[in-house]
Enzyme design. Structure first.
Site, PDB file in Angstrom:
ATOM      1  N   ARG A 189       0.865  -1.180   0.000  1.00 26.78           N
ATOM      2  CA  ARG A 189       0.000   0.000   0.000  1.00 26.78           C
ATOM      3  C   ARG A 189       0.903   1.231   0.000  1.00 26.78           C
ATOM      4  O   ARG A 189       1.927   1.265   0.706  1.00 26.78           O
ATOM      5  CB  ARG A 189      -0.916   0.038   1.237  1.00 26.78           C
ATOM      6  CG  ARG A 189      -2.111  -0.906   1.180  1.00 26.78           C
ATOM      7  CD  ARG A 189      -3.138  -0.512   0.109  1.00 26.78           C
ATOM      8  NE  ARG A 189      -4.254  -1.442   0.030  1.00 26.78           N
ATOM      9  CZ  ARG A 189      -4.325  -2.506  -0.760  1.00 26.78           C
ATOM     10  NH1 ARG A 189      -3.328  -2.782  -1.587  1.00 26.78           N
ATOM     11  NH2 ARG A 189      -5.400  -3.270  -0.778  1.00 26.78           N
ATOM     12  N   GLU A 229      -2.593   7.430  -4.960  1.00 26.70           N
ATOM     13  CA  GLU A 229      -2.868   6.755  -6.226  1.00 26.70           C
ATOM     14  C   GLU A 229      -4.310   6.862  -6.694  1.00 26.70           C
ATOM     15  O   GLU A 229      -4.599   6.722  -7.883  1.00 26.70           O
ATOM     16  CB  GLU A 229      -2.466   5.271  -6.153  1.00 26.70           C
ATOM     17  CG  GLU A 229      -3.354   4.416  -5.266  1.00 26.70           C
ATOM     18  CD  GLU A 229      -2.948   2.938  -5.283  1.00 26.70           C
ATOM     19  OE1 GLU A 229      -1.739   2.656  -5.144  1.00 26.70           O
ATOM     20  OE2 GLU A 229      -3.834   2.083  -5.433  1.00 26.70           O
ATOM     21  N   HIS A 269      -0.603  -0.345  -9.741  1.00 21.01           N
ATOM     22  CA  HIS A 269      -1.349  -1.314  -8.920  1.00 21.01           C
ATOM     23  C   HIS A 269      -1.799  -2.514  -9.759  1.00 21.01           C
ATOM     24  O   HIS A 269      -2.976  -2.848  -9.817  1.00 21.01           O
ATOM     25  CB  HIS A 269      -2.556  -0.627  -8.253  1.00 21.01           C
ATOM     26  CG  HIS A 269      -2.918  -1.257  -6.947  1.00 21.01           C
ATOM     27  ND1 HIS A 269      -3.225  -0.532  -5.819  1.00 21.01           N
ATOM     28  CD2 HIS A 269      -3.030  -2.559  -6.583  1.00 21.01           C
ATOM     29  CE1 HIS A 269      -3.507  -1.351  -4.826  1.00 21.01           C
ATOM     30  NE2 HIS A 269      -3.397  -2.589  -5.270  1.00 21.01           N
TER      31      HIS A 269
HETATM   32  P1  NAI Z   1      -1.377 -11.253   5.087  1.00 21.32           P
HETATM   33  O1  NAI Z   1      -2.427 -10.776   6.011  1.00 21.32           O
HETATM   34  O2  NAI Z   1      -1.316 -12.706   4.706  1.00 21.32           O
HETATM   35  O3  NAI Z   1       0.068 -10.841   5.638  1.00 21.32           O
HETATM   36  C1  NAI Z   1       0.356  -9.577   6.192  1.00 21.32           C
HETATM   37  C2  NAI Z   1       1.501  -9.761   7.169  1.00 21.32           C
HETATM   38  O4  NAI Z   1       1.870  -8.467   7.636  1.00 21.32           O
HETATM   39  C3  NAI Z   1       1.139 -10.624   8.377  1.00 21.32           C
HETATM   40  O5  NAI Z   1       2.113 -11.622   8.582  1.00 21.32           O
HETATM   41  C4  NAI Z   1       1.109  -9.619   9.521  1.00 21.32           C
HETATM   42  O6  NAI Z   1       1.490 -10.175  10.781  1.00 21.32           O
HETATM   43  C5  NAI Z   1       2.135  -8.601   9.030  1.00 21.32           C
HETATM   44  N1  NAI Z   1       2.036  -7.329   9.749  1.00 21.32           N
HETATM   45  C6  NAI Z   1       0.947  -6.732  10.280  1.00 21.32           C
HETATM   46  N2  NAI Z   1       1.289  -5.608  10.922  1.00 21.32           N
HETATM   47  C7  NAI Z   1       2.629  -5.496  10.796  1.00 21.32           C
HETATM   48  C8  NAI Z   1       3.567  -4.551  11.256  1.00 21.32           C
HETATM   49  N3  NAI Z   1       3.192  -3.506  12.003  1.00 21.32           N
HETATM   50  N4  NAI Z   1       4.868  -4.736  10.934  1.00 21.32           N
HETATM   51  C9  NAI Z   1       5.272  -5.805  10.210  1.00 21.32           C
HETATM   52  N5  NAI Z   1       4.418  -6.746   9.757  1.00 21.32           N
HETATM   53  C10 NAI Z   1       3.111  -6.593  10.039  1.00 21.32           C
HETATM   54  O7  NAI Z   1      -1.529 -10.343   3.769  1.00 21.32           O
HETATM   55  P2  NAI Z   1      -1.042 -10.660   2.294  1.00 21.32           P
HETATM   56  O8  NAI Z   1      -2.108 -11.397   1.556  1.00 21.32           O
HETATM   57  O9  NAI Z   1       0.325 -11.202   2.314  1.00 21.32           O
HETATM   58  O10 NAI Z   1      -1.035  -9.168   1.672  1.00 21.32           O
HETATM   59  C11 NAI Z   1      -0.133  -8.191   2.138  1.00 21.32           C
HETATM   60  C12 NAI Z   1      -0.544  -6.849   1.584  1.00 21.32           C
HETATM   61  O11 NAI Z   1      -0.367  -6.838   0.161  1.00 21.32           O
HETATM   62  C13 NAI Z   1      -2.044  -6.496   1.763  1.00 21.32           C
HETATM   63  O12 NAI Z   1      -2.283  -5.921   3.032  1.00 21.32           O
HETATM   64  C14 NAI Z   1      -2.286  -5.522   0.650  1.00 21.32           C
HETATM   65  O13 NAI Z   1      -2.082  -4.212   1.156  1.00 21.32           O
HETATM   66  C15 NAI Z   1      -1.206  -5.832  -0.377  1.00 21.32           C
HETATM   67  N6  NAI Z   1      -1.744  -6.311  -1.652  1.00 21.32           N
HETATM   68  C16 NAI Z   1      -1.383  -5.661  -2.802  1.00 21.32           C
HETATM   69  C17 NAI Z   1      -1.854  -6.080  -4.039  1.00 21.32           C
HETATM   70  C18 NAI Z   1      -1.439  -5.439  -5.319  1.00 21.32           C
HETATM   71  O14 NAI Z   1      -2.115  -5.628  -6.355  1.00 21.32           O
HETATM   72  N7  NAI Z   1      -0.353  -4.688  -5.366  1.00 21.32           N
HETATM   73  C19 NAI Z   1      -2.816  -7.195  -4.119  1.00 21.32           C
HETATM   74  C20 NAI Z   1      -3.071  -7.862  -2.860  1.00 21.32           C
HETATM   75  C21 NAI Z   1      -2.566  -7.410  -1.674  1.00 21.32           C
END
Ligand code: NAI
Length: 327
Positions: A232, A261, A293
């Protein structure tokens, strides 16, 4: 059920119509915000995307218009006032996992492009310029990569980078045991940042992670490090990143997401004057790569997004438990 889709493009219509199971789907190109919320009048549910604004005012208005269900066709939900939805008893669902490979592989594409400058080589060769001057890259093998956020996408990304022969360090609020077993070492951010040649952000945007990369953390990085953000935009303080690029502290920046964005991404603005001076400054650097994105944008992910969203809508209609509910 009659569902209003906001911020739609041709691919949303194609995939949702393909996997629809009999609902009345109406596709609006307009984003959802306080100016457009009235479009949802007469619908039972809405389906929103990453840059739609589901703030308190919009949710109050949706509730007043009789909306009973909110389906996000994305994983992140930093744009939704969940407390407001809960107060109106409107369930909110998302698509928690739709091909983590799509996003992780896009992060790797940004790394490879920035490093080996294939975007520049492509243009040069097409114009008959076969010179290699200024195309020097570096071996990924043996380099140290930092993964911030080791959930579904971060874990896949770490595995790919290990496949290149990189040493992978990680920072997360919860260590992932599978990752440790895979040879990834968890460290506090202050210890991780100075060691990494490449840092990739895979954590969600929330109060703790907003501007997690700012003047202080940029200063902790190795000189000339590469920073990748497919998560993000507001994880990075963009103005601080520009300063670090100017001094050379930051050697490369690859972003698929950007703080402001919503006014730019997903639209064709090629004949318009772009008023966002920050992104124009960013794009003026030769070592910055911006994509709009598209990390999620694979056939597999679009299929999963449509199928999971339609399944959640069916479950809601039939009074079944909502496995992807976030509020
Ligand atoms: P997920 O929920 O599986 O993993 C997120 C991880 O971040 C978790 O392990 C969590 O413990 C960790 N986390 C939470 N707070 C934190 C902090 N303060 N410091 C360090 N780590 C922390 O999510 P997933 O599926 O891996 O997605 C991650 C991100 O990718 C989403 O939140 C979304 O913003 C982004 N995304 C971007 C896309 C794109 O098209 N560019 C598409 C899908 C997701």
């Amino acid at each position: 059920m009659k569902i209003a889709f906001f911020s739609t493009q041709s691919y949303d219509r194609n995939y949702f119509n393909r996997y629809n199971t009999g609902h009345e789907l109406v596709f609006f190109e307009a984003p959802l915000n306080e100016q457009t919320v009235n479009l949802a009048t007469g619908f039972t549910a809405i389906c929103a995307f990453v840059n739609d604004q589901l703030n308190t005012a919009v949710i109050n208005q949706l509730a007043a218009q009789g909306i009973k269900f909110i389906a996000l066709r994305c994983a992140g939900y930093n744009n939704v006032d969940l407390a407001a939805a809960k107060a109106h008893n409107i369930p909110v669902v998302r698509v928690p996992a739709y091909s983590p490979y799509a996003v992780a592989e896009h992060a790797v594409a940004l790394i490879l492009t920035l490093n080996r400058k294939t975007h520049k080589a492509y243009n040069r060769v097409r114009e008959g310029n076969f010179s290699l001057e200024r195309l020097t890259g570096f071996d990924l093998h043996g380099k140290t990569v930092g993964v911030i956020g080791t959930g579904k996408i971060g874990q896949v990304f770490a595995g790919i980078m290990q496949g290149f022969g990189c040493r992978v360090l990680a920072f997360d609020v919860i260590a992932n045991r599978d990752m440790e077993a895979q040879g990834v070492e968890y460290l506090p951010l202050v210890k991780l940042l100075p060691q990494c040649d490449i840092i990739s952000l895979h954590c969600p945007l929330n109060d703790q992670t907003k501007h997690i990369i700012g003047p202080l953390t940029l200063n902790m990085m190795k000189d000339g490090a590469m920073l990748i953000n497919t998560s993000r935009g507001a994880l990075i303080d963009t103005k601080a990143a520009i300063e670090a690029l100017k001094t050379g502290k930051l050697g490369y920046l690859g972003i698929d997401v950007y703080e402001q964005e919503e006014k730019l991404f997903f639209h064709n603005l090629q004949d318009e004057i772009i008023h966002d001076d920050t992104i124009m400054r960013l794009m003026s650097f030769p070592n910055v790569l911006v994509t709009a994105h598209q990390g999620f944008f694979t056939d597999e992910a679009l299929t999963q997004i449509a199928q999971t969203t339609i399944q959640s809508i069916n479950d809601f209609e039939q009074g079944k438990p909502l496995s992807n509910k976030i509020a």
